[in-house]
Design a protein around this motif. Structure first.
Motif, short mmCIF file in Angstrom:
data_model
loop_
_atom_site.label_atom_id
_atom_site.label_comp_id
_atom_site.label_asym_id
_atom_site.label_seq_id
_atom_site.Cartn_x
_atom_site.Cartn_y
_atom_site.Cartn_z
N LEU A 6 0.84 -1.21 0.00
CA LEU A 6 0.00 0.00 0.00
C LEU A 6 0.87 1.25 0.00
N GLU A 7 0.46 2.22 -0.81
CA GLU A 7 1.03 3.57 -0.74
C GLU A 7 -0.13 4.57 -0.83
N MET A 8 -0.18 5.46 0.13
CA MET A 8 -1.12 6.58 0.10
C MET A 8 -0.29 7.85 -0.04
N ARG A 9 -0.52 8.59 -1.11
CA ARG A 9 0.36 9.70 -1.45
C ARG A 9 -0.39 11.03 -1.41
N ASP A 10 0.13 11.94 -0.59
CA ASP A 10 -0.35 13.34 -0.55
C ASP A 10 -1.86 13.41 -0.37
N ILE A 11 -2.37 12.67 0.61
CA ILE A 11 -3.82 12.65 0.87
C ILE A 11 -4.23 13.91 1.62
N THR A 12 -5.20 14.63 1.05
CA THR A 12 -5.74 15.83 1.68
C THR A 12 -7.26 15.69 1.75
N LYS A 13 -7.81 15.91 2.95
CA LYS A 13 -9.26 15.78 3.15
C LYS A 13 -9.75 16.95 3.98
N THR A 14 -10.78 17.63 3.49
CA THR A 14 -11.33 18.77 4.22
C THR A 14 -12.80 18.53 4.53
N PHE A 15 -13.20 19.04 5.69
CA PHE A 15 -14.61 19.12 6.06
C PHE A 15 -14.94 20.61 6.20
N PRO A 16 -16.21 20.97 6.24
CA PRO A 16 -16.55 22.40 6.35
C PRO A 16 -15.83 23.07 7.52
N GLY A 17 -14.95 23.98 7.21
CA GLY A 17 -14.23 24.75 8.25
C GLY A 17 -13.04 24.05 8.84
N TYR A 55 -15.03 7.21 2.94
CA TYR A 55 -15.00 8.49 2.23
C TYR A 55 -14.58 8.17 0.79
N PRO A 56 -15.48 8.29 -0.16
CA PRO A 56 -15.23 7.76 -1.51
C PRO A 56 -14.22 8.57 -2.31
N SER A 57 -13.66 7.91 -3.31
CA SER A 57 -12.77 8.57 -4.25
C SER A 57 -13.49 9.78 -4.85
N GLY A 58 -12.78 10.90 -4.91
CA GLY A 58 -13.38 12.14 -5.38
C GLY A 58 -13.71 13.09 -4.26
N SER A 59 -13.80 12.56 -3.01
CA SER A 59 -14.08 13.44 -1.86
C SER A 59 -12.80 13.89 -1.19
N TYR A 60 -11.66 13.51 -1.72
CA TYR A 60 -10.36 13.88 -1.17
C TYR A 60 -9.38 14.04 -2.32
N ASP A 61 -8.25 14.66 -2.05
CA ASP A 61 -7.17 14.79 -3.02
C ASP A 61 -6.07 13.80 -2.67
N GLY A 62 -5.31 13.38 -3.68
CA GLY A 62 -4.21 12.45 -3.45
C GLY A 62 -4.44 11.14 -4.19
N GLU A 63 -3.53 10.20 -3.98
CA GLU A 63 -3.54 8.95 -4.73
C GLU A 63 -3.35 7.76 -3.80
N ILE A 64 -4.07 6.67 -4.08
CA ILE A 64 -3.90 5.41 -3.36
C ILE A 64 -3.44 4.35 -4.34
N VAL A 65 -2.34 3.70 -4.01
CA VAL A 65 -1.82 2.61 -4.83
C VAL A 65 -1.83 1.34 -4.00
N PHE A 66 -2.54 0.31 -4.48
CA PHE A 66 -2.64 -0.96 -3.76
C PHE A 66 -2.12 -2.07 -4.66
N GLU A 67 -1.15 -2.81 -4.17
CA GLU A 67 -0.49 -3.87 -4.92
C GLU A 67 -0.01 -3.37 -6.29
N GLY A 68 0.55 -2.16 -6.28
CA GLY A 68 1.16 -1.60 -7.48
C GLY A 68 0.22 -0.93 -8.46
N GLU A 69 -1.09 -0.93 -8.16
CA GLU A 69 -2.06 -0.36 -9.08
C GLU A 69 -2.84 0.77 -8.40
N PRO A 70 -3.02 1.91 -9.09
CA PRO A 70 -3.88 2.96 -8.53
C PRO A 70 -5.30 2.44 -8.35
#
Length: 509
Positions: A6-17, A55-70
């Motif tokens: 697993l690699e989680m790269r530059d994950i950014t998640k915001t909620f109101p405020g 929290y589904p894909s599209g609700s955060y910024d960044g990339e998740i790579v699992f077993e070498g595949e995004p």
């Protein structure tokens, strides 16, 4: 070639405020046990909810790579389909279904469109054996303990061909024996090639089991440590979590003990459904103004039962005995009566009994003493806001507004709301049942500071805790309970873990 599962790269998640995560990155090697540490509200659970598709894909910024595949998980089903399974701190089992039904719920084993119960129970038994359980698969969840329920959750994960198992505070509600068994199971799963990510505040457990640990602070990655190569100590992890050394995990406390404020005499409590069974046997205890008194005991000793029975007889049947407030006998037969007599009880289960999780901070804080804000039968909303905002600032509750929903706060901040509620009620005696359960060391220090402040104001404080170092660190005296009997009353100057354990395991004839 990378050995990372697993690699989680530059994950950014915001909620109101609120920015919950900012450019968080984490790498997990295949077959390792990887711990994630951080204070309450640091973003650990948010990161794992992103990974599992809560929290589904599209609700955060960044990339998740699992077993070498995004990968782009839009639901939990998406993540489970590739072998990523999360077990949340609040177990998601249906209590009145069987173990087997829970394991295969949503993934039923069928033959010709009908559930094959023989196959279901047979496969469930095999999975239970893998996690070290010998219980009959047709046993209902409600009839097994929390430790076994945690193992059923893992068996359920194994049924989904798990490759990466995520456990959020897996031992928070377990006793020492169940915790040790769970950690042994994770080692066994590691030998089978299953990778685990564990979120935990129990640093001694992390030190025992983790191969590496990633520390998150204020929504940002601080560092990842190799537990073996870096010879990582608990103090080193704490420094990364809080950004400073906590050389002493307990704040200085100079007691100013006054007159007796509460005394309980000959207190007897019977089990609420089995009236022939005595849960508390003739207990006698007292607390003075400005004094912090601890109650220590093993699981099932009767600590919570004692506290709840005194607080408005919230637990038990055929209760007898006397309660004295400043030398005068009082009645505490109902919760309003107990509160009116200056007694408050902060429950160990803040989510179920201590808070209204779907209401805001403001109304939770005012809830126990609304009469102080009522004019002509109406609550003064402006004054309610002012009071709550004062506690938000004084207690360092991490929320931009007192209008925030309490259930969305971290565990440590929820506990501060509970304490704020009772501080606003202004009791003379405050009973705190497991006040730091499930919260990190930094938040614990803040809670200890609040307890000291209450004592310095002349309150009598009773602390029930499963952690002996905690009681030894903050209490002036410690009572020990064994099988419903108070076996000792030990001054702080004489208390040691060994002595307390001796009294906690003392058998009564």
């Amino acid at each position: 070639m990378s050995n990372n599962i697993l690699e989680m790269r530059d994950i950014t998640k915001t909620f109101p405020g609120v920015i919950a995560l900012k450019d968080v990155s984490i790498s997990v090697e295949r077959g390792e046990i990887h711990a994630i540490c951080g204070e309450n509200g640091a973003g650990k659970s948010t990161l794992m909810k992103i990974l599992s598709g809560v929290y589904p894909s599209g609700s955060y910024d960044g990339e998740i790579v699992f077993e070498g595949e995004p990968v782009h998980f839009r639901t939990i089903n998406d993540s489970e389909a590739v072998g990523v399974v999360i077990i949340h701190q609040e177990l998601a089992l249906s209590p009145y279904l069987s173990i087997a039904e829970n394991i295969f719920l949503g993934n039923e084993r069928q033959k010709r469109g009908w559930i094959d119960w023989n196959d279901t129970n047979l496969e469930a038994a095999k999975l239970l054996a893998r996690v070290g359980l010998s219980d009959n698969p047709i046993t209902k969840i409600v009839d097994i303990g929390v430790g076994k329920q945690q193992l059923v959750e893992i068996a359920k994960a194994l049924s989904k061909k798990v490759k990466l198992l995520i456990l959020d505070e897996p031992t928070a509600a377990l006793n020492d024996e169940d915790s040790a068994h769970l950690l042994d199971l994770l080692r066994h799963l590691k030998e089978q090639g299953i990778t685990s990510i564990i979120i935990s505040h129990k640093l001694n457990e992390i030190k025992k089991i983790a191969d590496s640990v990633t520390i998150i602070r204020d929504g940002k990655t601080v560092e990842t440590l190799d537990m073996a190569a870096d010879a990582v100590s608990e103090e080193r992890i704490i420094k990364g979590m809080v950004g400073r050394d906590l050389g002493n995990r307990y704040p200085d406390h100079t007691p100013h003990i006054g007159d007796e404020v509460l005394r309980i005499e000959d207190w007897v409590v019977h089990h609420p459904s089995d009236h022939s069974r005595v849960v508390i046997h003739g207990a006698n205890l007292s607390v003075r103004r400005g004094e912090i008194v601890g109650i220590a005991g093993l699981m099932g000793a009767g600590r919570t039962e004692l506290a709840m029975s005194v607080f408005g007889r919230s637990y038990g049947a055929n209760i007898s005995g006397r309660v004295y407030k400043e030398g005068k006998e009082i009645k505490t037969n109902t919760v309003p009566e107990a509160i009116a007599n200056g007694i408050a009880y902060a429950t160990e289960d803040r989510k179920r009994y201590g808070l209204n999780l779907i209401d805001d901070i403001k109304r939770n804080i005012s809830g126990a003493a609304l009469e102080k804000l009522t004019k002509r039968g109406w609550v003064d909303a402006n004054q309610e806001y002012v009071v709550a905002e004062g506690y938000r600032k004084d207690m360092n509750i991490k929320s931009p507004t007192v209008g925030a929903i309490t259930g969305k706060l971290s565990g440590g901040n929820q506990q501060k709301v509970v304490l704020s509620k009772w501080m606003f009620a202004d009791p003379d005696v405050l009973i705190l049942d497991e006040p730091t359960r499930g919260i990190d060391v930094g938040a614990k220090y803040e809670i200890y500071t609040i307890i000291n402040k209450l004592a310095s104001q002349g309150k009598g404080v009773i602390v029930i805790s499963s952690e002996l170092p905690e009681l030894l660190g903050i209490c002036d005296r410690i009572y020990t309970l064994s099988e419903g009997h108070i076996t000792a009353n030990v001054p702080r100057s004489e208390a040691t873990p060994e002595l307390l354990m001796q009294y906690m395991t003392q058998e009564k004839e």
